[in-house]
Design a protein around this motif. Structure first.
Motif, PDB file in Angstrom:
ATOM      1  N   ALA A  20      10.353 -33.491   3.785  1.00  0.00           N
ATOM      2  CA  ALA A  20       9.995 -32.089   4.024  1.00  0.00           C
ATOM      3  C   ALA A  20      10.947 -31.091   3.380  1.00  0.00           C
ATOM      4  N   VAL A  21      12.232 -31.338   3.495  1.00  0.00           N
ATOM      5  CA  VAL A  21      13.244 -30.383   3.039  1.00  0.00           C
ATOM      6  C   VAL A  21      14.476 -31.123   2.537  1.00  0.00           C
ATOM      7  N   PRO A  97       5.464 -33.386   6.650  1.00  0.00           N
ATOM      8  CA  PRO A  97       6.428 -32.466   6.034  1.00  0.00           C
ATOM      9  C   PRO A  97       6.119 -30.997   6.365  1.00  0.00           C
ATOM     10  N   GLU A  98       4.830 -30.650   6.405  1.00  0.00           N
ATOM     11  CA  GLU A  98       4.438 -29.273   6.719  1.00  0.00           C
ATOM     12  C   GLU A  98       4.865 -28.884   8.136  1.00  0.00           C
ATOM     13  N   ARG A 101       8.658 -28.366   8.180  1.00  0.00           N
ATOM     14  CA  ARG A 101       9.008 -27.088   7.545  1.00  0.00           C
ATOM     15  C   ARG A 101       8.634 -25.910   8.452  1.00  0.00           C
TER      16      ARG A 101
END
Length: 180
Positions: A20-21, A97-98, A101
């Motif tokens: 994700a980040v 991942p969304e 985030r």
């Protein structure tokens, strides 16, 4: 790259965060926090700050509470239960991942000088306690304002401890009932 170090429960949570980040992570190993792990968290807390992002389950909330007492200026990210559930399991490792985030965009800091903005009557009036669908309504409002899911008592405490404004609250409640 996120400036703060993310504190998560396990290695698979780190894998999910990495998708994700870009962030450094420390794992707690569940509630079995060792002296070394606590020392690592302390060092990160003092040098860069930490964001606690534990699983949205009872064990994760216990870990969050324990770490909050030790690291009062830590930030908190909450992934909603529905976004962290898959394969009959709940955890950050199950989150997309969304979802990760989105939780990181709504990071909150616990205030030990809480406001008295919200009262139990606010929850009752808005169907967040005392109604058949109160639990699901709290979950949706908690996700919208970034304070996670909890029972009514803890939800009220979070509203007053995490700097939620009346406007944020009203907007989230309005969205439940089809408003904008």
């Amino acid at each position: 790259m996120i400036k703060e170090v993310l504190v998560v429960e396990g290695k698979m949570d780190v894998v999910a965060v990495d998708k994700a980040v870009e962030a450094d992570c420390i794992t707690t190993g569940g509630f079995a926090l060792t002296k070394k792990t606590l020392a690592d968290i302390r060092a990160a807390y003092e040098k860069r700050g930490i964001i606690i992002m534990t699983d949205p389950d009872m064990a994760g909330e216990r870990i969050r509470g324990y770490l909050s007492k030790r690291f009062p200026d830590a930030k908190h990210a909450f992934v909603p239960v529905e976004d962290a559930t898959a394969n009959n399991d709940i955890g950050i490792e199950q989150a997309s991942p969304e979802a990760i985030r989105a939780a990181l965009l709504k990071v909150r800091t616990l205030s030990f000088e809480p406001s008295e903005t919200f009262k139990a009557a606010d929850l009752l009036r808005n169907g967040l306690s005392g109604s058949a669908d109160a639990s699901s309504r709290r979950a949706r409002v908690g996700a919208a304002i970034g304070i996670g899911f909890s029972n009514a008592k803890t939800f009220l405490k979070r509203l007053n401890h995490y700097g939620v404004t009346r406007e944020e609250f009203e907007r989230a409640v309005s969205s439940l009932d089809g408003g904008n």
